[in-house]
Design an enzyme around this catalytic site. Structure first.
Site, PDB file in Angstrom:
ATOM      1  N   SER A 144       0.858  -1.177   0.000  1.00  0.00           N
ATOM      2  CA  SER A 144       0.000   0.000   0.000  1.00  0.00           C
ATOM      3  C   SER A 144       0.895   1.227   0.000  1.00  0.00           C
ATOM      4  CB  SER A 144      -0.883  -0.038   1.249  1.00  0.00           C
ATOM      5  OG  SER A 144      -1.582   1.169   1.392  1.00  0.00           O
ATOM      6  N   LYS A 170      -1.129  -0.954  -4.423  1.00  0.00           N
ATOM      7  CA  LYS A 170      -2.349  -0.189  -4.082  1.00  0.00           C
ATOM      8  C   LYS A 170      -1.902   1.236  -3.815  1.00  0.00           C
ATOM      9  CE  LYS A 170      -4.791   0.011   0.369  1.00  0.00           C
ATOM     10  NZ  LYS A 170      -5.525  -0.804   1.352  1.00  0.00           N
ATOM     11  N   LYS A 172      -3.065   5.142  -2.559  1.00  0.00           N
ATOM     12  CA  LYS A 172      -4.083   5.890  -1.834  1.00  0.00           C
ATOM     13  C   LYS A 172      -4.516   7.071  -2.691  1.00  0.00           C
ATOM     14  CE  LYS A 172      -3.979   3.705   2.171  1.00  0.00           C
ATOM     15  NZ  LYS A 172      -5.175   3.147   2.813  1.00  0.00           N
ATOM     16  N   ASP A 197      -7.291   3.093  -3.188  1.00  0.00           N
ATOM     17  CA  ASP A 197      -7.991   3.106  -1.896  1.00  0.00           C
ATOM     18  C   ASP A 197      -8.296   4.550  -1.499  1.00  0.00           C
ATOM     19  OD1 ASP A 197      -8.962   2.754   0.650  1.00  0.00           O
ATOM     20  OD2 ASP A 197      -7.118   1.911   1.491  1.00  0.00           O
ATOM     21  N   ASN A 199     -10.257   5.448   1.243  1.00  0.00           N
ATOM     22  CA  ASN A 199     -10.521   5.623   2.679  1.00  0.00           C
ATOM     23  C   ASN A 199     -11.678   6.589   2.934  1.00  0.00           C
ATOM     24  OD1 ASN A 199      -7.180   4.984   3.120  1.00  0.00           O
ATOM     25  ND2 ASN A 199      -8.648   3.969   4.448  1.00  0.00           N
ATOM     26  N   GLU A 222     -11.292   0.789  -3.514  1.00  0.00           N
ATOM     27  CA  GLU A 222     -11.597   0.428  -2.133  1.00  0.00           C
ATOM     28  C   GLU A 222     -12.230   1.601  -1.399  1.00  0.00           C
ATOM     29  OE1 GLU A 222      -8.074  -0.949  -0.161  1.00  0.00           O
ATOM     30  OE2 GLU A 222      -9.107  -1.304   1.739  1.00  0.00           O
ATOM     31  N   ASP A 247     -14.062  -1.777   2.802  1.00  0.00           N
ATOM     32  CA  ASP A 247     -13.151  -1.978   3.935  1.00  0.00           C
ATOM     33  C   ASP A 247     -13.859  -1.449   5.182  1.00  0.00           C
ATOM     34  OD1 ASP A 247     -11.107  -1.912   5.816  1.00  0.00           O
ATOM     35  OD2 ASP A 247      -9.902  -0.399   4.804  1.00  0.00           O
ATOM     36  N   LYS A 271     -10.080  -7.364   7.452  1.00  0.00           N
ATOM     37  CA  LYS A 271      -9.076  -6.977   8.447  1.00  0.00           C
ATOM     38  C   LYS A 271      -9.584  -7.463   9.791  1.00  0.00           C
ATOM     39  CE  LYS A 271      -7.497  -2.520   6.591  1.00  0.00           C
ATOM     40  NZ  LYS A 271      -7.840  -1.078   6.618  1.00  0.00           N
ATOM     41  N   GLY A 299      -4.334  -4.584   5.745  1.00  0.00           N
ATOM     42  CA  GLY A 299      -3.297  -4.375   6.751  1.00  0.00           C
ATOM     43  C   GLY A 299      -3.543  -3.105   7.518  1.00  0.00           C
TER      44      GLY A 299
HETATM   45  O1  NPG Z   1       0.178  -2.703   4.659  1.00  0.00           O
HETATM   46  O2  NPG Z   1      -0.402  -2.608   6.734  1.00  0.00           O
HETATM   47  C1  NPG Z   1      -0.396  -2.152   5.597  1.00  0.00           C
HETATM   48  C2  NPG Z   1      -1.120  -0.873   5.350  1.00  0.00           C
HETATM   49  C3  NPG Z   1      -2.261  -1.036   4.416  1.00  0.00           C
HETATM   50  O3  NPG Z   1      -3.134   0.952   3.506  1.00  0.00           O
HETATM   51  C4  NPG Z   1      -3.141   0.180   4.423  1.00  0.00           C
HETATM   52  N1  NPG Z   1      -3.899   0.339   5.485  1.00  0.00           N
HETATM   53  O4  NPG Z   1      -6.941   1.974   4.914  1.00  0.00           O
HETATM   54  O5  NPG Z   1      -6.275   0.001   4.539  1.00  0.00           O
HETATM   55  C5  NPG Z   1      -6.091   1.120   5.007  1.00  0.00           C
HETATM   56  C6  NPG Z   1      -4.777   1.455   5.651  1.00  0.00           C
HETATM   57  C7  NPG Z   1      -4.811   1.796   7.105  1.00  0.00           C
HETATM   58  C8  NPG Z   1      -3.692   1.709   7.846  1.00  0.00           C
HETATM   59  C9  NPG Z   1      -5.946   2.186   7.728  1.00  0.00           C
HETATM   60  C10 NPG Z   1      -3.685   1.994   9.199  1.00  0.00           C
HETATM   61  C11 NPG Z   1      -5.937   2.484   9.066  1.00  0.00           C
HETATM   62  C12 NPG Z   1      -4.817   2.368   9.794  1.00  0.00           C
END
Ligand code: NPG
Length: 377
Positions: A144, A170, A172, A197, A199, A222, A247, A271, A299
């Protein structure tokens, strides 16, 4: 395929909680902010037969979801841990039920459940992968990539990860940092497996912009809209050729079933932290597998503890898409386990040792600890 063989009960003597501050190798920027230090809670379940380890994946501030570190720290000590210590001998499969009276706080619950699971499985010399139903000994590794200064910097960052061998990228996105960033990566690297992604950063009013992403042949988009926007996600999914993956919206097996019934998603990111634990994760995996819906393992910048558990989860057969199960070095120059996950030909190994299958590096754990508390029965 529910858990094939339950684990034996453990007699919990207590729990230790620690808040850690782990420096990140580079800042990680999403639509909700930038992190330079990962604040996380590590859980140690203390039993007569040995310890078990878990991780509460909350962030410092409630920006990704309503949970945050000091909220989890409080609810775990005030309500969740006392309920577990009062429950008598406890099987890992009973943890969620013992905590069910308390609404929400899924990341806190997941971290406690993982510590109990690890203790129980270590006592039986059984690996988490075997317990959850893993069918492979290594999983493909996706990375990511946070929002960078500009599209050129993004291309440089992505190029570095491709050189390391990551098999899926991926990126953001957020409003204003969407089409040009995606176009830059597509132009630079051709037909690589690529997904985006958001968010939760967009609204249905942005549907025209999001539809323009269709020309980039993405694996998925995502969580474009808000957590509770299931109906709007369904409307958006009808407008896009790019598959919509959820997600943040998927907080439980029930939420997953509702999202699928509404047509709000055709792919689900699982997750364990977000949904209250690895057993609920298996339940969503099973639901999606029966429905023919692909899933992948998300993750939350896990330490070596959660990263090992995620690798075990991602080895279940329904995880047909590459997950955010990257090498520890993607985020940390020093991890808190003795053998941090590494990338081998674009894959991460599924630990086979007892429990989560990794050992704690006590010196590193102490070094990163900023707060610590122990609760005994
Ligand atoms: O590889 O652990 C990883 C990070 C993947 O982008 C990632 N996580 O929105 O999925 C998400 C984001 C995230 C990380 C969201 C930390 C919240 C806390």
């Amino acid at each position: 395929m529910p858990i094939a063989r339950a684990a034996a009960s453990v007699n919990l003597d207590g729990f230790e909680l620690r808040v850690l501050h782990l420096p990140l190798v580079s800042p990680f920027t999403t639509s909700f902010g930038t992190e330079t230090v990962r604040e996380v809670i590590i859980v140690r379940a203390i039993t007569a037969d040995g310890d078990g380890w878990g991780e509460i994946v909350t962030q410092q501030a409630p920006l990704y979801s309503s949970e945050y570190t000091h909220g989890a720290w409080d609810v775990a000590q005030r309500y969740l841990i006392p309920a577990l210590l009062d429950a008598g001998p406890l099987a890992p499969e009973d943890v969620a039920g013992a905590l069910a009276p308390f609404v929400g706080h899924r990341m806190a619950k997941a971290g406690l459940e993982l510590a109990v699971l690890d203790a129980a499985l270590r006592a039986e010399s059984r690996s988490l992968g075997e317990y959850l139903g893993a069918t492979t000994d290594r999983v493909p590794s996706g990375v990511s990539v946070g929002i960078q200064r500009d599209p050129a910097a993004l291309v440089e960052a992505v190029g570095g990860y491709l050189d390391e061998g990551y098999v899926r990228i991926k990126i953001k996105i957020k409003p204003g940092r969407d089409l040009a960033d995606t176009a830059a990566v597509r132009d630079a690297f051709g037909a690589i497996p690529l997904q985006v992604d958001a968010n939760s950063a967009f609204t249905l009013a942005d549907a025209d912009t999001l539809a323009e992403l269709d020309r980039f042949d993405l694996l998925l988009i995502e969580q474009p809209l808000q957590e509770d926007d299931l109906v709007d996600h369904a409307a958006l999914a009808r407008r896009l050729r790019t598959p919509v993956c959820l997600d943040e919206s998927i907080t439980s097996r029930k939420a997953a079933a509702d999202a699928l019934a509404l047509g709000a998603a055709s792919i689900i990111n699982i997750k364990a932290g977000r949904i209250g634990g690895y057993l609920e994760a298996v339940a969503i995996h099973d639901l999606c597998r029966d429905a023919g819906i692909p899933v992948w393992c998300g993750g939350m910048l896990e330490t070596g503890i959660g990263r090992a558990a995620n690798a075990a989860l991602a080895a279940l057969p329904g995880f047909t898409l590459t997950g955010d199960v990257s090498a520890s070095g993607r985020f940390y120059s020093r991890d808190i386990v003795t053998e941090p996950a590494v990338l081998e030909n674009g894959h991460v190994r599924v630990p086979t040792g007892p429990g989560i299958g990794v050992e704690i590096d006590q010196i590193a754990l102490d070094e990163f600890t900023v707060d610590r508390v122990e609760l005994r029965r």
